[in-house]
Write a protein that holds these residues in place. Structure first.
Motif, PDB file in Angstrom:
ATOM      1  N   ALA A 361       1.051  -1.344   0.436  1.00  0.00           N
ATOM      2  CA  ALA A 361       0.464  -0.210  -0.214  1.00  0.00           C
ATOM      3  C   ALA A 361       0.927   1.225  -0.460  1.00  0.00           C
ATOM      4  CB  ALA A 361      -1.328  -0.032   1.394  1.00  0.00           C
ATOM      5  N   HIS A 362       2.161   1.078   0.743  1.00  0.00           N
ATOM      6  CA  HIS A 362       2.820   2.553   1.137  1.00  0.00           C
ATOM      7  C   HIS A 362       3.849   1.964   0.007  1.00  0.00           C
ATOM      8  CE1 HIS A 362       0.172   4.375   2.957  1.00  0.00           C
ATOM      9  NE2 HIS A 362      -0.125   3.605   3.644  1.00  0.00           N
ATOM     10  N   SER A 396      -6.989  -4.530   7.583  1.00  0.00           N
ATOM     11  CA  SER A 396      -6.656  -2.863   7.853  1.00  0.00           C
ATOM     12  C   SER A 396      -5.517  -2.819   8.951  1.00  0.00           C
ATOM     13  CB  SER A 396      -7.819  -1.810   7.926  1.00  0.00           C
ATOM     14  OG  SER A 396      -8.126  -1.885   9.537  1.00  0.00           O
ATOM     15  N   ARG A 449       1.625   5.009   8.417  1.00  0.00           N
ATOM     16  CA  ARG A 449       1.219   4.402   7.953  1.00  0.00           C
ATOM     17  C   ARG A 449      -0.478   3.772   8.179  1.00  0.00           C
ATOM     18  NH1 ARG A 449       5.013   5.887   5.926  1.00  0.00           N
ATOM     19  NH2 ARG A 449       7.307   4.841   4.460  1.00  0.00           N
ATOM     20  N   THR A 451      -3.258   1.521   6.257  1.00  0.00           N
ATOM     21  CA  THR A 451      -3.708   0.730   5.001  1.00  0.00           C
ATOM     22  C   THR A 451      -4.847  -0.024   5.252  1.00  0.00           C
ATOM     23  OG1 THR A 451      -3.180  -0.666   3.154  1.00  0.00           O
ATOM     24  CG2 THR A 451      -1.878  -1.635   5.292  1.00  0.00           C
ATOM     25  N   GLN A 457     -12.187  -2.946   0.788  1.00  0.00           N
ATOM     26  CA  GLN A 457     -11.773  -1.318   0.372  1.00  0.00           C
ATOM     27  C   GLN A 457     -12.901  -0.717   0.328  1.00  0.00           C
ATOM     28  OE1 GLN A 457      -8.372  -0.460  -1.917  1.00  0.00           O
ATOM     29  NE2 GLN A 457      -6.691  -0.847  -0.670  1.00  0.00           N
TER      30      GLN A 457
END
Length: 659
Positions: A361-362, A396, A449, A451, A457
């Motif tokens: 995600a990052h 998450s 962070r 996510t 999502q």
């Protein structure tokens, strides 16, 4: 007599894998002999490598790393990519070093059978005495993948872009080096790489190629018949990225995909889109077959699993990772469960899954980030779980960093730009940019962070996670929450709808995301609320002038301003803010770009009768220009931007002293 170490090494040699050996020196004469042997065998001393990225692309047969005092997971992962099959990663340790949580985490991914504890110097001496591993010097013999790349490169002409990406050790550079050694139809050829050392393969392949450092790329004049190769393209600074987008000829980019390049995946995902708009056609190729070692190498697998580096698989959020998730995802339970622990308190299987999700995600999540999560007590992980039908699934996760309070003396130093204490991004920002020492003296929780697993999502899970953290932080008597992120309209909507306030918008885009960074915050008590509301209202005023100067996208500025329900400061407070920031800039305690919009406001409102100031024209040029003192130096007939900046600081010092 054959030692256990020698048998362990031979087992890995037979498979063309790399061997991992932990050496516990006995501090005898034989210990010194080993050090001499390592030197004679040209072992790369990873702990002394300085900028380890200078060695990426090279090949090593012995990598020696003294982990007793120095330990960098970025360097570990990066440098092991240079180690050839049948090579040895020799890590010097003691009992204390072996207890380091990040090292233990890496070992859990490596597996007991894939490393050896050498506690007798004599064992290691015998192994090094018989050392015969030769580095690859044979003629280039292209694999099927590489031949496909070479065939496509042979057709490259005109205004086209070609991107070659792969994990480390797949032969990207040697493939391109072989290509440039052949005949070509380009007028001129250029190679841009982080250092000349990293461009050595190209420079040795042909005399007909010119090296350009990344910081000089934007200054070059090119024509449509030129070829530009950029190696380690994901590390390019923004100015060089923009120069690549404007290149008029044929462009070839090579980049790795793993997290230790900080930007490899983000580069592929984001930058390719811009290339497609700038070039008539864009071709992308990926190399997957290892060249320096055989497939299924335990060291590569351990790096991938421990640090979430395997970027070419589908993301699995089951703790059975890295196996691909092929079954339908279970429906979300009415009340997902939350775990709030230090990272090392999760099981290895849970950590592998969480880290993979964070990296995916990052894109800038690096092995050193994982190391920080594991080794620093101030870091925490909150995980939202789905547990049903025996499945243990991450919905998450959020990485939290506990920051502040800073001591009064340190706050004063930070406010003047004299100190930058590690691990305190929010207090630093409040002291230096915000000039609010009271906020720097508070206790903050920073969301580093956050996510949500892709399959879950757009179902409100991220907002639910933020609510959980808000309630937890209030119960723990923290003063405020904060975060920093690359700003785009989607992220703006997310933080705004969850009641977070904009505090600062950076001036320079991040090289990976190509987006300016934003700091958003949410107060946890009335005292912090008053201070944060004040800073947020100042930012709204500032953005109105920054958007007029074109220093922030008008759509972004309009979005932030429209979403803000902040009160407007009185003109008296705004003028006081101008004076405060102006005095700080004049003393060298603030960047010009943070003062510039306030100078524009002061000129607009004619504070202190600026319209009659003897340096009015200079003030106007600085306030409404690009903030580049190089251009201002030329206008003023000065030697360079340093002289122009100091001259302007002196003007501002007199101006604000008079005020």
């Amino acid at each position: 007599m054959v030692s256990d170490l020698y048998c362990f090494y031979q087992l890995h040699t037979a498979r063309n894998h790399r061997a991992v050996v932990f050496w516990y020196p006995e501090n005898t004469a034989e210990t010194n002999l080993i050090k001499q042997q390592l030197k004679q065998l040209n072992a790369l001393h990873g702990h002394q490598a300085g900028n380890f990225r200078n060695y990426l692309g090279s090949e090593q047969s012995i990598l020696f790393y003294d982990a007793r005092n120095n330990w960098s997971c970025n360097a570990l992962v990066g440098l092991t990519g240079t180690l050839v099959g049948q090579g040895v990663l020799l890590i010097c340790v003691d009992e204390q070093a072996m207890q380091r949580p990040s090292l233990q985490h890496w070992l859990s991914a490596l597996g007991d059978k894939n490393y050896y504890h050498c506690r007798q110097d004599q064992e290691l001496t015998h192994l090094l005495n018989s050392w015969s591993v030769a580095l690859h010097t044979a003629r280039f013999a292209a694999t099927t993948e590489q031949q496909q790349v070479l065939t496509s490169l042979a057709l490259l002409n005109g205004h086209q872009a070609f991107i070659l990406y792969a994990p480390r050790g797949r032969g990207k550079t040697v493939t391109l080096g072989h290509w440039v050694s052949k005949a070509h139809n380009f007028n001129r050829r250029f190679i841009c790489a982080p250092s000349k050392q990293q461009a050595a393969v190209y420079l040795k392949a042909t005399d007909n190629i010119t090296f350009i450092p990344p910081d000089q790329l934007a200054e070059q004049k090119f024509n449509p018949h030129d070829l530009l190769i950029i190696d380690e393209a994901a590390t390019l600074p923004i100015a060089a990225q923009n120069a690549a987008l404007c290149f008029p000829g044929s462009l070839v980019l090579a980049t790795t995909t793993e997290g230790y390049e900080y930007a490899g995946r983000g580069f592929i995902v984001r930058f390719v889109k811009e290339l497609q708009q700038a070039f008539s056609s864009v071709h992308t190729y990926e190399l997957q077959q290892p060249m320096r070692w055989a497939a299924n190498d335990p060291l590569e697998q351990a790096n991938s699993l421990a640090f979430g580096l395997y970027p070419n698989d589908a993301v699995s959020v089951s703790i059975t990772a890295p196996c691909k998730h092929t079954e339908p995802f279970p429906a979300i339970a009415a009340k997902p469960q939350y775990d709030h622990r230090h990272c090392r308190d999760y099981s290895p299987a849970e950590r592998f899954t969480i880290f993979r999700l964070l990296v995916e995600a990052h894109y800038q999540t690096s092995p050193n980030d994982i190391q920080r999560l594991l080794d620093e007590p101030s870091q925490q992980l909150v995980v939202q779980w789905q547990r049903s039908s025996g499945e243990h699934t991450v919905l998450s996760t959020v990485w939290l960093s506990i920051e502040g309070p800073l001591a009064p003396t340190l706050i004063a130093q930070v406010g003047k730009g004299q100190r930058r204490p590690a691990g305190n991004l929010l207090p630093q920002a409040y002291a230096y940019y915000g000039k609010e020492p009271a906020l720097a003296a508070m206790r903050h929780v920073r969301i580093v962070r956050i996510t949500v697993a892709p399959a879950y999502q757009s179902q409100g899970l991220g907002s639910a996670l933020l609510k959980h953290i808000y309630q937890w932080a209030q119960q723990q008597s923290y003063d405020a929450l904060g975060t920093s992120f690359g700003i785009n309209e989607e992220l703006l909507r997310f933080w705004q709808k969850n009641y977070w306030l904009p505090i600062r918008i950076g001036h320079k885009p991040d090289p990976a995301s190509r987006l300016p960074s934003a700091i958003y915050a949410r107060a946890l008590n009335q005292v912090s609320a008053k201070l944060l509301n004040k800073l947020s209202a100042f930012l709204i005023t500032e953005l109105k002038y920054r958007s007029l100067n074109g220093q922030i996208a008008a759509a972004i500025a309009t979005n932030i301003i429209a979403a803000s329900n902040q009160y407007e400061h009185s003109l008296t407070m705004l003028e006081q803010r101008w004076q405060l920031l102006g005095q700080a800039f004049a003393k060298g305690q603030l960047n010009f770009l943070d003062y510039q919009p306030w100078l524009a406001l002061a000129l607009d409102l004619n504070w202190s009768n600026l319209s009659a100031h003897p340096s009015l024209h200079l003030l106007q040029q600085a306030a409404h220009g690009p903030g580049n003192f190089t251009a201002l130096a030329k206008t003023m007939g000065m030697a360079g931007k340093k002289e122009a900046l100091q001259y302007f600081r002196n003007v501002c010092a007199e101006l604000h002293q008079a005020v």
